[in-house]
Write a protein that holds these residues in place. Structure first.
Motif, PDB file in Angstrom:
ATOM      1  N   VAL A 179     -73.406 -68.558 -41.643  1.00 23.71           N
ATOM      2  CA  VAL A 179     -72.790 -67.454 -42.390  1.00 23.71           C
ATOM      3  C   VAL A 179     -71.262 -67.545 -42.379  1.00 23.71           C
ATOM      4  O   VAL A 179     -70.588 -66.665 -42.908  1.00 23.71           O
ATOM      5  CB  VAL A 179     -73.236 -66.081 -41.863  1.00 23.71           C
ATOM      6  CG1 VAL A 179     -74.734 -65.920 -42.049  1.00 23.71           C
ATOM      7  CG2 VAL A 179     -72.829 -65.880 -40.403  1.00 23.71           C
ATOM      8  N   ASP A 180     -70.739 -68.598 -41.783  1.00 24.67           N
ATOM      9  CA  ASP A 180     -69.296 -68.812 -41.785  1.00 24.67           C
ATOM     10  C   ASP A 180     -68.920 -69.461 -43.109  1.00 24.67           C
ATOM     11  O   ASP A 180     -68.989 -70.682 -43.264  1.00 24.67           O
ATOM     12  CB  ASP A 180     -68.898 -69.699 -40.614  1.00 24.67           C
ATOM     13  CG  ASP A 180     -67.394 -69.985 -40.569  1.00 24.67           C
ATOM     14  OD1 ASP A 180     -66.952 -70.703 -39.666  1.00 24.67           O
ATOM     15  OD2 ASP A 180     -66.670 -69.485 -41.461  1.00 24.67           O
ATOM     16  N   VAL A 181     -68.531 -68.641 -44.083  1.00 24.92           N
ATOM     17  CA  VAL A 181     -68.312 -69.168 -45.428  1.00 24.92           C
ATOM     18  C   VAL A 181     -67.156 -70.151 -45.483  1.00 24.92           C
ATOM     19  O   VAL A 181     -67.092 -70.996 -46.378  1.00 24.92           O
ATOM     20  CB  VAL A 181     -68.094 -68.019 -46.441  1.00 24.92           C
ATOM     21  CG1 VAL A 181     -69.341 -67.157 -46.538  1.00 24.92           C
ATOM     22  CG2 VAL A 181     -66.879 -67.180 -46.076  1.00 24.92           C
ATOM     23  N   THR A 182     -66.245 -70.065 -44.511  1.00 23.76           N
ATOM     24  CA  THR A 182     -65.109 -70.986 -44.496  1.00 23.76           C
ATOM     25  C   THR A 182     -65.518 -72.385 -44.070  1.00 23.76           C
ATOM     26  O   THR A 182     -64.746 -73.332 -44.233  1.00 23.76           O
ATOM     27  CB  THR A 182     -64.000 -70.482 -43.568  1.00 23.76           C
ATOM     28  OG1 THR A 182     -64.468 -70.505 -42.205  1.00 23.76           O
ATOM     29  CG2 THR A 182     -63.566 -69.080 -43.919  1.00 23.76           C
ATOM     30  N   SER A 183     -66.730 -72.525 -43.540  1.00 24.30           N
ATOM     31  CA  SER A 183     -67.172 -73.831 -43.051  1.00 24.30           C
ATOM     32  C   SER A 183     -67.729 -74.724 -44.152  1.00 24.30           C
ATOM     33  O   SER A 183     -67.902 -75.919 -43.948  1.00 24.30           O
ATOM     34  CB  SER A 183     -68.240 -73.654 -41.970  1.00 24.30           C
ATOM     35  OG  SER A 183     -69.442 -73.134 -42.519  1.00 24.30           O
ATOM     36  N   TYR A 184     -67.990 -74.144 -45.317  1.00 20.94           N
ATOM     37  CA  TYR A 184     -68.596 -74.918 -46.402  1.00 20.94           C
ATOM     38  C   TYR A 184     -67.515 -75.719 -47.119  1.00 20.94           C
ATOM     39  O   TYR A 184     -66.726 -75.177 -47.891  1.00 20.94           O
ATOM     40  CB  TYR A 184     -69.349 -73.992 -47.353  1.00 20.94           C
ATOM     41  CG  TYR A 184     -70.601 -73.444 -46.719  1.00 20.94           C
ATOM     42  CD1 TYR A 184     -70.571 -72.264 -45.983  1.00 20.94           C
ATOM     43  CD2 TYR A 184     -71.807 -74.138 -46.805  1.00 20.94           C
ATOM     44  CE1 TYR A 184     -71.708 -71.778 -45.369  1.00 20.94           C
ATOM     45  CE2 TYR A 184     -72.953 -73.665 -46.194  1.00 20.94           C
ATOM     46  CZ  TYR A 184     -72.889 -72.483 -45.474  1.00 20.94           C
ATOM     47  OH  TYR A 184     -74.027 -72.001 -44.857  1.00 20.94           O
ATOM     48  N   ALA A 185     -67.500 -77.016 -46.818  1.00 17.46           N
ATOM     49  CA  ALA A 185     -66.413 -77.866 -47.297  1.00 17.46           C
ATOM     50  C   ALA A 185     -66.810 -78.760 -48.466  1.00 17.46           C
ATOM     51  O   ALA A 185     -65.943 -79.342 -49.112  1.00 17.46           O
ATOM     52  CB  ALA A 185     -65.903 -78.732 -46.150  1.00 17.46           C
ATOM     53  N   TYR A 186     -68.097 -78.881 -48.698  1.00 17.22           N
ATOM     54  CA  TYR A 186     -68.584 -79.787 -49.743  1.00 17.22           C
ATOM     55  C   TYR A 186     -69.352 -78.971 -50.775  1.00 17.22           C
ATOM     56  O   TYR A 186     -70.226 -78.171 -50.416  1.00 17.22           O
ATOM     57  CB  TYR A 186     -69.499 -80.862 -49.144  1.00 17.22           C
ATOM     58  CG  TYR A 186     -68.854 -81.596 -47.999  1.00 17.22           C
ATOM     59  CD1 TYR A 186     -69.065 -81.192 -46.685  1.00 17.22           C
ATOM     60  CD2 TYR A 186     -68.014 -82.679 -48.235  1.00 17.22           C
ATOM     61  CE1 TYR A 186     -68.463 -81.854 -45.623  1.00 17.22           C
ATOM     62  CE2 TYR A 186     -67.409 -83.349 -47.189  1.00 17.22           C
ATOM     63  CZ  TYR A 186     -67.635 -82.933 -45.889  1.00 17.22           C
ATOM     64  OH  TYR A 186     -67.031 -83.588 -44.838  1.00 17.22           O
ATOM     65  N   TRP A 187     -69.029 -79.209 -52.041  1.00 14.49           N
ATOM     66  CA  TRP A 187     -69.566 -78.360 -53.103  1.00 14.49           C
ATOM     67  C   TRP A 187     -70.152 -79.191 -54.227  1.00 14.49           C
ATOM     68  O   TRP A 187     -69.592 -80.237 -54.602  1.00 14.49           O
ATOM     69  CB  TRP A 187     -68.462 -77.468 -53.671  1.00 14.49           C
ATOM     70  CG  TRP A 187     -67.949 -76.479 -52.672  1.00 14.49           C
ATOM     71  CD1 TRP A 187     -66.993 -76.679 -51.719  1.00 14.49           C
ATOM     72  CD2 TRP A 187     -68.400 -75.132 -52.530  1.00 14.49           C
ATOM     73  NE1 TRP A 187     -66.821 -75.530 -50.979  1.00 14.49           N
ATOM     74  CE2 TRP A 187     -67.662 -74.571 -51.460  1.00 14.49           C
ATOM     75  CE3 TRP A 187     -69.339 -74.343 -53.175  1.00 14.49           C
ATOM     76  CZ2 TRP A 187     -67.850 -73.251 -51.039  1.00 14.49           C
ATOM     77  CZ3 TRP A 187     -69.522 -73.036 -52.765  1.00 14.49           C
ATOM     78  CH2 TRP A 187     -68.777 -72.494 -51.708  1.00 14.49           C
ATOM     79  N   GLY A 188     -71.246 -78.699 -54.765  1.00 18.69           N
ATOM     80  CA  GLY A 188     -71.781 -79.268 -55.982  1.00 18.69           C
ATOM     81  C   GLY A 188     -71.194 -78.557 -57.184  1.00 18.69           C
ATOM     82  O   GLY A 188     -70.463 -77.562 -57.040  1.00 18.69           O
ATOM     83  N   GLN A 189     -71.518 -79.053 -58.354  1.00 20.59           N
ATOM     84  CA  GLN A 189     -71.073 -78.362 -59.555  1.00 20.59           C
ATOM     85  C   GLN A 189     -71.943 -77.122 -59.731  1.00 20.59           C
ATOM     86  O   GLN A 189     -73.025 -77.038 -59.183  1.00 20.59           O
ATOM     87  CB  GLN A 189     -71.165 -79.290 -60.780  1.00 20.59           C
ATOM     88  CG  GLN A 189     -72.488 -79.287 -61.507  1.00 20.59           C
ATOM     89  CD  GLN A 189     -73.637 -79.906 -60.748  1.00 20.59           C
ATOM     90  OE1 GLN A 189     -73.501 -80.400 -59.641  1.00 20.59           O
ATOM     91  NE2 GLN A 189     -74.815 -79.884 -61.356  1.00 20.59           N
ATOM     92  N   GLY A 190     -71.489 -76.153 -60.449  1.00 13.32           N
ATOM     93  CA  GLY A 190     -72.245 -74.936 -60.635  1.00 13.32           C
ATOM     94  C   GLY A 190     -73.360 -75.096 -61.651  1.00 13.32           C
ATOM     95  O   GLY A 190     -73.320 -75.961 -62.518  1.00 13.32           O
ATOM     96  N   THR A 191     -74.351 -74.253 -61.519  1.00 13.57           N
ATOM     97  CA  THR A 191     -75.424 -74.188 -62.505  1.00 13.57           C
ATOM     98  C   THR A 191     -75.590 -72.741 -62.926  1.00 13.57           C
ATOM     99  O   THR A 191     -75.643 -71.840 -62.090  1.00 13.57           O
ATOM    100  CB  THR A 191     -76.728 -74.798 -61.952  1.00 13.57           C
ATOM    101  OG1 THR A 191     -77.722 -74.811 -62.990  1.00 13.57           O
ATOM    102  CG2 THR A 191     -77.270 -74.035 -60.750  1.00 13.57           C
TER     103      THR A 191
END
Length: 123
Positions: free
Chosen positions: A105-117
């Motif tokens: 739940v640590d949103v700052t930890s998400y460093a890798y992202w896919g493109q949006g759908t």
């Protein structure tokens, strides 16, 4: 890790959609995975998350009981099953990855992202 999201579309209220996110690389099972959505003009909000081994999940209150997140580490894939969709679920959805030692739940930890759908739910 590189992420590729798919599965968005247009559905009527009450319907279902299944989002998928495939990941490249051999260390998929080292990452926590999350699904976020972003409303126009606003930041991304965490919708659901799952830890590296699938043993822990999180759901935002607005989707609890309607959405289910799951992962298949053998296939390097995470899915978000969305049922009983509502017009307010309309948004762009993103999958993201975070190091597995961080809280899901640590949103700052998400460093890798896919493109949006895009998910659009009509009333």
């Amino acid at each position: 890790v590189q992420l590729q999201a798919s599965g968005g579309g247009l559905v009527q209220a009450g319907g279902s959609l299944r989002l998928s996110c495939s990941a490249s690389g051999r260390t998929f099972n080292a990452y926590n995975m999350g699904w976020f959505r972003q409303y126009l003009g606003k930041g991304r909000a965490l919708v659901a998350a799952i830890n590296w081994n699938g043993g822990r999940t999180y759901y935002a209150d607005s989707v609890e009981g309607r959405f289910t997140i799951s992962r298949d580490n053998a296939k390097n894939m995470v899915t978000l099953q969305m049922n009983s969709l509502k017009p307010e679920d309309t948004s762009v959805y993103y999958c993201a990855a975070a190091n597995g030692y961080r809280s899901i739940v640590d949103v700052t930890s998400y460093a890798y992202w896919g493109q949006g759908t895009q998910v659009t739910v009509s009333s």
